[in-house]
Design a protein around this motif. Structure first.
Motif, PDB file in Angstrom:
ATOM      1  N   PHE A   1     -25.049 -28.734  33.956  1.00  0.00           N
ATOM      2  CA  PHE A   1     -24.827 -28.107  35.121  1.00  0.00           C
ATOM      3  C   PHE A   1     -26.023 -27.273  35.458  1.00  0.00           C
ATOM      4  O   PHE A   1     -26.436 -27.190  36.775  1.00  0.00           O
ATOM      5  CB  PHE A   1     -23.576 -27.376  35.234  1.00  0.00           C
ATOM      6  N   ALA A   2     -26.207 -26.234  34.560  1.00  0.00           N
ATOM      7  CA  ALA A   2     -27.496 -25.067  34.716  1.00  0.00           C
ATOM      8  C   ALA A   2     -28.632 -25.830  35.086  1.00  0.00           C
ATOM      9  O   ALA A   2     -29.429 -25.418  35.904  1.00  0.00           O
ATOM     10  CB  ALA A   2     -27.448 -24.238  33.530  1.00  0.00           C
ATOM     11  N   ALA A   3     -28.919 -26.971  34.422  1.00  0.00           N
ATOM     12  CA  ALA A   3     -30.216 -27.489  34.275  1.00  0.00           C
ATOM     13  C   ALA A   3     -30.337 -28.360  35.939  1.00  0.00           C
ATOM     14  O   ALA A   3     -31.306 -28.074  36.634  1.00  0.00           O
ATOM     15  CB  ALA A   3     -30.481 -28.582  33.502  1.00  0.00           C
ATOM     16  N   LEU A   4     -29.321 -28.955  36.175  1.00  0.00           N
ATOM     17  CA  LEU A   4     -28.975 -29.763  37.365  1.00  0.00           C
ATOM     18  C   LEU A   4     -29.206 -28.989  38.717  1.00  0.00           C
ATOM     19  O   LEU A   4     -29.865 -29.212  39.562  1.00  0.00           O
ATOM     20  CB  LEU A   4     -27.648 -30.606  37.227  1.00  0.00           C
ATOM     21  N   THR A   5     -28.446 -27.954  38.703  1.00  0.00           N
ATOM     22  CA  THR A   5     -28.112 -27.180  40.040  1.00  0.00           C
ATOM     23  C   THR A   5     -29.088 -25.856  40.078  1.00  0.00           C
ATOM     24  O   THR A   5     -29.426 -25.329  41.107  1.00  0.00           O
ATOM     25  CB  THR A   5     -26.620 -26.713  40.353  1.00  0.00           C
ATOM     26  N   GLY A   6     -29.566 -25.196  38.763  1.00  0.00           N
ATOM     27  CA  GLY A   6     -30.177 -23.830  38.898  1.00  0.00           C
ATOM     28  C   GLY A   6     -29.157 -22.831  39.490  1.00  0.00           C
ATOM     29  O   GLY A   6     -29.576 -21.845  39.556  1.00  0.00           O
ATOM     30  N   MET A   7     -27.588 -23.126  39.603  1.00  0.00           N
ATOM     31  CA  MET A   7     -26.979 -21.878  40.013  1.00  0.00           C
ATOM     32  C   MET A   7     -26.754 -20.969  38.978  1.00  0.00           C
ATOM     33  O   MET A   7     -26.426 -19.813  39.314  1.00  0.00           O
ATOM     34  CB  MET A   7     -25.732 -22.739  40.439  1.00  0.00           C
ATOM     35  N   VAL A   8     -26.846 -21.373  37.631  1.00  0.00           N
ATOM     36  CA  VAL A   8     -26.901 -20.349  36.642  1.00  0.00           C
ATOM     37  C   VAL A   8     -27.775 -20.873  35.904  1.00  0.00           C
ATOM     38  O   VAL A   8     -28.408 -21.802  35.557  1.00  0.00           O
ATOM     39  CB  VAL A   8     -25.284 -20.084  35.908  1.00  0.00           C
ATOM     40  N   ARG A   9     -28.413 -19.804  34.821  1.00  0.00           N
ATOM     41  CA  ARG A   9     -29.338 -19.949  33.846  1.00  0.00           C
ATOM     42  C   ARG A   9     -28.449 -20.311  32.609  1.00  0.00           C
ATOM     43  O   ARG A   9     -27.405 -19.907  32.313  1.00  0.00           O
ATOM     44  CB  ARG A   9     -30.311 -18.733  33.570  1.00  0.00           C
ATOM     45  N   LEU A  10     -29.305 -21.240  31.717  1.00  0.00           N
ATOM     46  CA  LEU A  10     -28.784 -21.689  30.383  1.00  0.00           C
ATOM     47  C   LEU A  10     -28.335 -20.376  29.620  1.00  0.00           C
ATOM     48  O   LEU A  10     -27.286 -20.298  28.869  1.00  0.00           O
ATOM     49  CB  LEU A  10     -29.793 -22.704  29.439  1.00  0.00           C
ATOM     50  N   ASP A  11     -29.119 -19.262  29.610  1.00  0.00           N
ATOM     51  CA  ASP A  11     -28.949 -18.328  28.715  1.00  0.00           C
ATOM     52  C   ASP A  11     -27.476 -17.479  29.128  1.00  0.00           C
ATOM     53  O   ASP A  11     -26.875 -16.861  28.345  1.00  0.00           O
ATOM     54  CB  ASP A  11     -30.094 -17.185  28.447  1.00  0.00           C
ATOM     55  N   SER A  12     -27.304 -17.552  30.579  1.00  0.00           N
ATOM     56  CA  SER A  12     -26.171 -16.780  30.910  1.00  0.00           C
ATOM     57  C   SER A  12     -24.959 -17.662  30.627  1.00  0.00           C
ATOM     58  O   SER A  12     -23.685 -17.258  29.997  1.00  0.00           O
ATOM     59  CB  SER A  12     -25.926 -16.909  32.477  1.00  0.00           C
ATOM     60  N   VAL A  13     -25.132 -18.888  30.542  1.00  0.00           N
ATOM     61  CA  VAL A  13     -24.091 -19.908  29.947  1.00  0.00           C
ATOM     62  C   VAL A  13     -23.799 -19.489  28.613  1.00  0.00           C
ATOM     63  O   VAL A  13     -22.760 -19.374  28.152  1.00  0.00           O
ATOM     64  CB  VAL A  13     -24.354 -21.353  30.084  1.00  0.00           C
ATOM     65  N   ALA A  14     -24.774 -19.526  27.892  1.00  0.00           N
ATOM     66  CA  ALA A  14     -24.930 -19.302  26.237  1.00  0.00           C
ATOM     67  C   ALA A  14     -24.064 -17.861  26.174  1.00  0.00           C
ATOM     68  O   ALA A  14     -22.956 -17.554  25.282  1.00  0.00           O
ATOM     69  CB  ALA A  14     -26.169 -19.303  25.791  1.00  0.00           C
ATOM     70  N   LYS A  15     -24.386 -16.979  27.010  1.00  0.00           N
ATOM     71  CA  LYS A  15     -23.704 -15.548  26.918  1.00  0.00           C
ATOM     72  C   LYS A  15     -22.177 -15.541  26.956  1.00  0.00           C
ATOM     73  O   LYS A  15     -21.501 -14.999  26.472  1.00  0.00           O
ATOM     74  CB  LYS A  15     -24.474 -14.703  27.626  1.00  0.00           C
TER      75      LYS A  15
END
Lengths: 190, 421, 342
Positions: free
Chosen positions: A144-158
């Motif tokens: 989702f992060a890659a697809l929409t750019g609404m959140v960054r991967l590192d935020s998801v990871a955190k």
């Protein structure tokens, strides 16, 4: 405001997915609201959760009727309910499957969306690979992060790390990262 | 400190900051996460000097709080719906005795039919019991109102229930600002009882009172709630100074200044209404909102001042009194009693048993109130088709079966099991 | 004899008679005298209350509270269920309690006492103890859930039940503690089966024993020393404790007000009210019957059993009651042979 609706079945971490997404947005200083659909819940029953992301306070509490993004954790739901109901014409569709949209008879839906907005990700397989359990939510959030750019991967990871400290968290992050990269590749290809 | 957490956990953190001394807990959806959160804090030692007691019923829960409060400890419990009714005797007992217990009500519909989702029928069932009733619009509101609740309760020697919409607020994860312990301590001093069980100064609490003094006891309870009409805004102002957030006191208004139509509502529905009002304003409608924060005491004067001179008032509530109509609408009518040129009051009942309230439906009903007013309560999004079918069925067959099951069958749904919480 | 730890009574006691049962035998050494015999007893339940003449409950409560106050040095808070005791001790605007006292509801005394005990601990005053008291109605019926909850949690509460075998304050209605065949307003002595039914019975003392709580005892107003010993013992223990005191009610039982203590003694001596102690689930002692009597001797002075003496069926029921008494005697070994006096 960006509205995400997540579909799945009980036990697949649908509610957690929405919560993690909201935490990821929060970590980027955004306002976010996550809540489940409050229907009956038992293992295997269709479950819907919602997440809203906005730059300012979110006051709205109704269910998400016109999502900007749909995350579908279980393709069997397409036969059970109108999963795509209300999806905006500018919206995103992210589906957990190792098959193609064509195989799933979803091409008419995909056709209505802008190019690069519809992506499939074998999230269950990625989850089994990295985590050892078929819980696809983390992988889907990475995609989702890659697809929409609404959140960054590192935020998801955190967000994942905060909720699941230790090996479980790292494994989920690995699944999310691989899904993220796969989705990014598909998006650039579109 | 900003956090992104579930509403029930936010409420639990607020309670913990208030230094409760005795917490008694009995599980019931949707408040369970609140007391679980508090129980964890006691177990880990994060919440010190607090006894956490798992009781065997809601009746026991409030009874333990009564004993603890009468003995001088700051006591807290939480419940909802059926649980509130099960402790009903104790609810009246606590207010009659003048004990400053704070209780969270995770608003949930009352059965039969059994329903675990949100509406305000539980709060309404105890509206005459002599407790203060405050309604939270958001989880931040829940935090802020609970802190004020302890101060109010102890200042007035009166129990306070803080109503937080079940699931919609309790189970939503959203951004909240958790105050610091130092700030809460400065706002909420240690409990100084007006009456206390103390071997050094023995008193008897709970005597029988006959016809010669009962009316006076009740009058003084009512009088204390009129004091609350002044105290609630005072404490809210003090809270705003210290914490930087305005919970509004007795009520808040939104874009009400010149509005021809004012909507009146309580709880989380206000958020959705605000978005709807913005959209209607953009379409040229003159509409605003009054959010009731304190339902008991009912802010009659404050409301009358706001509503006077308007053309329309739409009261939208998540409850209704069978055979009479909306309780909030009824109370709003009271505020407008004997007011010359009073606005037209329109009563809407919505969201019963957890039915979602959408902007689309609100748009429709607000516009309809202006164009096609109705008599009595209007049930938002009523499924008239299945009603008609059931009425027809009942007229034809004597043994028509349980109503709830018939309606569900007509909805083509398998019977839903309650959530496993 | 002065008790330096007792809270000074706000009304000084005066004994007008010497050598009565209540005041005690002045020739008995101090250490063996009852608390009631002491002019310095706390008199926690003082005079002026509105109990009926001959009320067994007033007696039992006074006995129990005075000794509990002595045992705790006056550091005691009482929680009272709705019922006779609560009503006749607090006729507005008076109270006859000279100790901190709280009346909440009918069925929640045990839970309220739990709250009081918790508050004392959290306030750093664990020496202040909580006692809950109620009649049989508030204990065996409507208060049963809260009582069981308190037992299960092993809360530090002594619960005292004053059992007069019926809802007396509301006009003598039947409770689960009412003995079979007894006439009450809801089990009138009419029809083919007059009086209360022969159900399965409900022994809350036995249920308390089954809970495994630290201390359970039955006691009677006919045996003051035994009652005082038991309350003292209970207050020396922490955790859930239960004492069930048999208290005749002249009004409800239809007995003479001067017969209260005699009837209480007869109930013990015929075996219908076994007097025993138990700890952690096992019976540890029973009070032997000194002079066994047939149940009819106990039933005769009570008009609530009068119908039993008027018919064949009544006689059969008396035999049935005798069987119950005999079972008690066997179960609690109430007639063990006495030691031979040397």
């Amino acid at each position: 405001m960006f509205q995400i609706r997540i579909h799945g079945r009980g036990g697949q971490g649908v509610v957690t997915a929405a919560e993690l997404l909201s935490v990821a947005a929060f970590l980027e200083d955004k306002h976010a609201q996550a809540f489940p659909s409050f229907g009956s819940e038992h293992m295997g029953a269709p479950v819907v959760s919602f997440c809203r992301i906005d730059g300012k306070e979110i006051r709205l509490r109704e269910p998400i009727i016109e999502p900007d993004a749909l995350i579908v954790q279980d393709v069997t739901l397409f036969k059970a309910i109108d999963v795509c109901q209300g999806l905006k014409s500018t919206g995103y569709l992210l589906v957990n499957t190792n098959r193609s949209f064509a195989d799933l008879h979803l091409e008419p839906v995909v056709a209505k969306l802008p190019a690069g907005h519809a992506v499939t990700v074998p999230a269950t397989e990625l989850a089994l690979k990295h985590i050892g359990r078929p819980v696809p939510n983390a992988a889907l959030l990475g995609a989702f992060a890659a697809l929409t750019g609404m959140v960054r991967l590192d935020s998801v990871a955190k967000a994942i790390r905060e909720a699941f400290p230790g090996k479980m968290g790292e494994a989920n992050i690995a699944a999310a990262t691989e899904a993220h990269d796969a989705a990014a590749r598909v998006k650039t290809a579109a | 400190m900003l956090k992104q957490i579930e509403g029930s956990h936010a409420t639990a953190e607020a309670i913990a900051l208030c230094r409760p001394e005795v917490i008694c807990a009995y599980p019931i959806t949707p408040q369970t996460h609140i007391v679980e959160g508090l129980g964890e804090m006691v177990k880990t030692g994060e919440l010190t000097n607090c006894e956490f007691i798992n009781v065997e019923s809601e009746f026991a829960a409030l009874s333990v709080a009564i004993g603890a409060s009468a003995a001088g400890a700051r006591a807290y419990t939480a419940t909802a719906s059926q649980g509130l009714l099960f402790m009903a005797e104790a609810v009246y007992n606590a207010s009659g005795l003048g004990l400053p217990i704070v209780m969270t009500l995770g608003n949930r519909a009352i059965g039969a039919p059994i329903n675990i989702w949100n509406d305000h029928s539980d709060a309404m069932s105890m509206r005459d019991a002599g407790w203060l009733q405050l309604f939270a619009e958001s989880n931040q509101d829940s935090i802020d109102l609970h802190i004020q609740a302890f101060r109010l309760a102890e200042e007035l020697s009166m129990p306070v229930m803080v109503c937080v919409d079940g699931f919609i607020l309790t189970h939503a994860v959203e951004r909240v600002d958790i105050p610091t312990q130092a700030d809460v301590d400065a706002f909420l001093p240690p409990y100084e009882p007006v009456q206390v069980l103390d071997p050094a100064n023995p008193i008897s609490i709970g005597a029988m009172v006959g016809p010669d003094a009962f009316t006076e006891v009740r009058f003084l309870q009512h009088y204390k709630q009129t004091l609350a009409l002044r105290l609630i805004p005072e404490f809210a102002a003090e809270f705003k100074t210290r914490f930087g957030r305005d919970t509004g006191g007795l009520l808040r208004s939104y874009r009400a200044e010149d509005a021809e139509m004012l909507v009146v509502a309580m709880g989380s529905i206000n958020g959705t209404i605000k978005d709807t009002i913005d959209e209607m304003r953009a379409d040229g409608f003159s509409i605003g909102l009054v959010t009731i924060v304190s339902f008991r005491p009912f802010p009659t004067e404050a409301l009358r001042r706001l509503l006077a001179g308007r053309k329309h008032v739409v009261v939208i509530e998540k409850s209704f009194a069978v055979g009479m109509g909306g309780q909030l609408a009824n109370n709003v009518d009271l505020a407008l009693r004997n007011t010359p040129a009073a606005p037209q009051v329109h009563s809407v009942v919505a969201g019963l048993g957890g039915r979602s309230i959408t902007r689309a439906s609100l748009h429709r009903v607000f516009r309809r109130a202006m164009a096609q007013p109705w008599e009595g309560a209007h049930f938002l999004d009523l499924n008239e088709e299945i009603i008609g079918k059931e009425l027809h069925h009942v007229r034809k067959v004597r043994r028509s079966g349980p109503t709830a099951e018939n309606l569900l069958r007509r909805l083509d749904q398998a019977a839903n099991l309650p959530a496993a919480e | 004899m002065t008790d330096t730890t007792a809270t000074a009574a706000t009304q000084k006691l005066r004994f007008y008679q010497k050598g009565t049962f209540t005041v005690g035998n002045r020739l008995v050494p101090d250490t063996e005298r009852s608390v009631q015999a002491s002019i310095d007893r706390s008199n926690a339940l003082t005079c002026g209350h509105r109990a009926c003449q001959g009320c067994g409950e007033a007696l039992g409560a006074r006995y129990a509270m005075d000794v509990a106050m002595r045992a705790t040095g006056g550091n005691l808070i009482a929680v009272n269920a709705t019922g006779c005791l609560e009503v006749f001790t607090t006729p507005y605007p008076e109270t006859s309690w000279q100790m901190p006292w709280l009346h909440s509801l009918f069925g929640n005394a045990a839970a309220v006492a739990t709250g009081v005990a918790a508050a004392m601990r959290v306030k750093g005053r664990p020496e202040v103890r909580a006692i809950a008291q109620g009649g049989d109605g508030g204990t065996t019926d409507i208060g049963f859930g809260c009582l069981s909850g308190m037992f299960e949690r092993n809360d530090d509460v002594l619960y005292i039940c004053y059992d007069n075998e019926g809802y007396m304050n509301t006009g003598v209605q039947r409770s689960s503690a009412t003995p079979p065949t007894a006439r009450t307003a809801t089990t009138p002595a009419m029809g083919p089966e007059p009086g209360n039914v022969f159900g399965t019975g409900k022994s809350v003392p036995k249920i308390a024993v089954a809970h495994g709580i630290p201390y359970v005892a039955t006691a009677t107003v006919a045996d003051l020393h035994d009652l005082e010993r038991k309350v003292t013992k209970a207050m020396g223990i922490h955790g859930a404790r239960y004492i069930h005191i048999h208290v005749p009610c002249p009004l409800g039982w239809g007995s003479a007000s001067y017969d209260t203590i005699r009837l209480a003694r007869l109930a013990v001596e015929c075996g219908l009210f076994p007097v025993f102690e138990a700890e952690h689930g096992a019976v540890t002692s029973s009070r032997k019957i000194r002079r066994p009597v047939p149940v009819s001797e106990y039933l005769k002075p009570q008009r609530r059993f009068a119908h039993l003496f008027k018919s064949e069926a009544g006689a059969r029921n008396i035999a049935h009651l005798q069987a119950i008494a005999d079972r008690n005697i066997a179960e609690y070994k109430l007639l063990e042979p006495m030691e031979e006096e040397g």
